[in-house]
Design a protein around this motif. Structure first.
Motif, short mmCIF file in Angstrom:
data_model
loop_
_atom_site.label_atom_id
_atom_site.label_comp_id
_atom_site.label_asym_id
_atom_site.label_seq_id
_atom_site.Cartn_x
_atom_site.Cartn_y
_atom_site.Cartn_z
N GLN A 47 -16.35 -25.44 25.90
CA GLN A 47 -16.65 -26.25 24.72
C GLN A 47 -18.09 -26.74 24.74
N ALA A 48 -18.56 -27.13 25.94
CA ALA A 48 -19.91 -27.67 26.04
C ALA A 48 -20.96 -26.64 25.64
N GLY B 146 -24.89 -27.75 22.19
CA GLY B 146 -25.34 -29.09 22.54
C GLY B 146 -26.56 -29.02 23.43
N VAL B 147 -27.39 -30.05 23.35
CA VAL B 147 -28.60 -30.13 24.17
C VAL B 147 -28.40 -31.22 25.20
N GLY B 148 -29.37 -31.35 26.09
CA GLY B 148 -29.31 -32.40 27.09
C GLY B 148 -29.37 -33.78 26.46
N ARG B 149 -28.95 -34.78 27.22
CA ARG B 149 -28.88 -36.13 26.68
C ARG B 149 -30.26 -36.64 26.26
N ASP B 150 -31.25 -36.43 27.10
CA ASP B 150 -32.59 -36.90 26.76
C ASP B 150 -33.12 -36.22 25.51
N GLY C 248 -25.69 -34.39 19.09
CA GLY C 248 -26.55 -33.33 19.60
C GLY C 248 -26.34 -33.10 21.08
N SER C 249 -25.77 -34.07 21.81
CA SER C 249 -25.49 -33.87 23.23
C SER C 249 -24.20 -33.07 23.40
N ALA C 250 -23.89 -32.73 24.64
CA ALA C 250 -22.74 -31.86 24.89
C ALA C 250 -21.43 -32.49 24.43
N GLN C 251 -21.26 -33.79 24.69
CA GLN C 251 -20.04 -34.48 24.29
C GLN C 251 -20.42 -35.82 23.63
N PRO C 252 -20.81 -35.79 22.37
CA PRO C 252 -21.25 -37.02 21.69
C PRO C 252 -20.12 -38.03 21.57
N TYR C 253 -20.49 -39.28 21.66
CA TYR C 253 -19.52 -40.37 21.64
C TYR C 253 -20.27 -41.57 21.06
N TYR C 254 -19.92 -42.00 19.86
CA TYR C 254 -20.73 -43.02 19.19
C TYR C 254 -19.89 -43.83 18.22
N ALA C 255 -20.48 -44.94 17.78
CA ALA C 255 -19.89 -45.79 16.75
C ALA C 255 -20.78 -45.78 15.52
N GLU C 256 -20.12 -45.84 14.36
CA GLU C 256 -20.85 -45.79 13.09
C GLU C 256 -20.19 -46.75 12.10
#
Length: 581
Positions: free
Chosen positions: A41-42, A73-77, A130-138
């Motif tokens: 998946q990543a 997905g790209v790296g976190r930075d 954009g990261s491999a496993q995004p996790y956010y609040a909106e």
């Protein structure tokens, strides 16, 4: 009656064996499959974009849902660099807010590390699109179906009133739709893990506008979980004071779930970490648990949608919500529950069925920790307190078992003499019990009463973040991890790294020995086959518990030692000399 007791014990132990097989054999296979799936998946994961319905997409107000298309997905930075940002800096959290989409998508827990090594990276709880496993609040607004209102989207870039968000300095984000509507989000944060988001809409269009406030948490990919039946990890929420939990597999297999409630909260939990949305309490909300599969990429979302808010021409409307993103510290959750009126916020920690015992146990543990200065010593102290509380019941149980042990030779003689005549055997055994004034069941009942207590203590130690990376003495540097030594390399004396299933440390060995000694003090089964099976149990439990957290094994060993001491004293007072024969 003795046979019945042995049969009950055999059934209970058989269930434990099955659970152990599931936990230590089947679970690693399952986790390996999940890890391979996550790796695939990543490679295909995109920046996760939650699709907020636009007026043309819905005929009626709806909850934001679904995820956009996936790309690699790209790296976190690199993902963080895709948007200008407002820095977040508190004593407990470092991170940032993306101005593109105004998402809280970068939360790093400063006080917790991935591994015991202080040089290991801190826990990254939320990760950007954009990261491999995004996790956010909106947070945002939804318009009524058919209404041509330009609303901020995940691509909208907001302006900020300051470069850094701190507990002493809130930040206001602003976006103008160019058609007379101005959207503001004032974000504040405390010194721990609670964000406050106040949304405000100013209407200068000359016409009233109807909008619906929402908040969501989106998580890309299926995270690795402990996958143990006594612990919940995944989406959860409290609605009308009732806890609702869903495993990730539940949403994948059964589809989306909708709840309505006044007040309440919704979120996604890991064993030690939590991201949760808390809309205004006392108001009605519609909550959703969602799952989408985009290009073989799992995506989970929890969200809420509020009632319609009419923004008059020349007027404004505002709504405030809370976001918790941090460690599940019991006292902290209790404080937030009291300060903000969040119903049952502490249930984010899986205290289980025996909540009325596990939570008090936790508070006693933390009190003892403050008193003794070591969480391992606190475990030993709490075990002593529980032993004292159950001293009368345990005494009764041990006296009964001691008396039964004294009668074991006579019972064996009866079995040999009347083995072919079950009725006569039972009559003779009952007559013996009557003459000796022994009740075989008396030793079972006190133990049964204590089972919920010891299970609750086990649960408390299992779910408490306070035990994570907490040292004991000697080689135990992390009470939440298994004993790192192994009997099969003589505890480090032989320069050889045994395979994982042979990592049976010193504390599990001590636990097995104490279990063996305690077993020798109890009445032995008269059936030779049962006796051999019971003799094998300490070895089985040594391997079974060898991969449990060291804190749990230390508790079990110490509890066995206290039980042995108590039972030996009782047997000596009753004149039973050959207790360990």
């Amino acid at each position: 009656m003795t046979d019945q007791k042995n049969m009950i014990l055999a059934i209970v132990l058989s269930v434990l064996i099955l659970l152990g097989f599931q936990f230590f054999v089947e679970r690693p296979k399952y986790e390996q499959q999940r890890a391979q799936q996550a790796q695939e998946q990543a490679q295909q994961q995109a920046g996760s974009e939650s699709t907020v319905p636009t007026p043309g997409q819905q005929a009626a107000p709806g909850v934001p849902g679904g995820a956009g298309g996936a790309a690699a997905g790209v790296g976190r930075d690199a993902a963080l660099a895709l948007s200008p940002r407002v820095k977040v800096s508190t004593p407990s959290v470092q991170g940032s807010i993306a101005l593109k989409g105004a998402r809280i998508d970068d939360v790093v827990l400063s006080n917790y590390r991935v591994a015991l090594d202080p040089a290991s990276p801190p826990i990254h709880l939320l990760d950007p699109s954009g990261s491999a496993q995004p996790y956010y609040a909106e947070f945002g607004w939804v318009s009524a179906g058919g209404a041509a209102v330009a609303l901020p989207s995940p691509e909208s870039v907001w302006s900020a009133s300051a470069d850094t968000l701190t507990p002493d300095a809130p930040v206001t984000l602003t976006w103008d739709n160019g058609q007379g509507l101005t959207f503001e989000r004032t974000v504040a944060v405390d010194k721990d893990y609670l964000f406050s988001v106040k949304q405000r809409v100013v209407n200068r269009t000359g016409e009233p506008v109807t909008l619906y406030p929402y908040g969501l948490i989106s998580r890309g990919g299926t995270p690795a979980t402990v996958d143990f039946y006594i612990l919940h990890e995944g989406p959860l929420g409290v609605f009308d004071d009732t806890l609702t939990e869903f495993k990730y597999a539940d949403l994948r297999e059964d589809g989306d779930v909708k709840k309505t409630a006044t007040g309440g909260w919704i979120g996604i939990t890991d064993k030690y970490w939590l991201a949760a949305l808390v809309p205004g309490q006392g108001k009605p909300w519609t909550y959703n648990f969602r799952y989408t599969d985009s290009n073989r990429t799992d995506r989970y979302q929890v969200d809420y949608l509020g009632e319609a808010m009419s923004v008059a021409a020349g007027g404004e409307a505002a709504v405030e919500s809370l976001l918790f993103a941090g460690a599940k510290e019991v006292k902290l959750l209790d404080r937030y529950e009291e300060q903000h009126g969040i119903a049952n916020f502490d249930l984010a920690i899986d205290f289980g069925w025996f909540y009325f015992l596990t939570k008090p146990f936790f508070y006693v543990l933390t009190w003892l920790h403050a008193l003794l200065g070591n969480f391992g010593l606190a475990i030993l102290g709490l075990t002593v307190i529980i032993k004292l509380l159950f001293f009368p019941l345990a005494n009764k149980s041990y006296k009964s078992m001691a008396k039964m042990k004294e009668l074991t030779p006579k019972l064996q003689e009866m079995r040999e003499k009347y083995g072919d005549d079950r009725q006569r055997l039972n009559e003779e055994m009952m007559a013996l019990y009557k003459r000796e004034k022994v009740n075989p069941a008396a030793g079972c009942l006190p133990i049964l009463i204590q089972i919920p207590v010891f299970f609750a203590l086990y649960k408390t130690l299992f779910v408490s973040i306070e035990m994570r990376h907490a040292p004991f003495y000697g080689w135990i540097r992390d009470l939440s991890a298994p004993d790192p030594t192994s009997l099969f390399n003589l505890f480090g004396l032989i320069p050889w790294d045994p395979p994982q299933f042979l990592m049976i440390g010193a504390w599990p060995v001590l636990m097995g020995l104490t279990m063996f000694l305690q077993q020798k003090l109890n009445p032995q089964p008269t059936d030779p086959v049962q006796a051999k099976v019971f003799m094998f149990l300490p070895i089985m439990f040594t391997f079974l518990l060898g991969h449990f957290a060291a804190g749990l094994v230390i508790y079990w060993t110490w509890n066995n030692l206290l039980s042995i001491a108590q039972q030996a004293i009782i047997m000596r007072r009753m004149g039973i000399r050959r207790a360990l024969s």
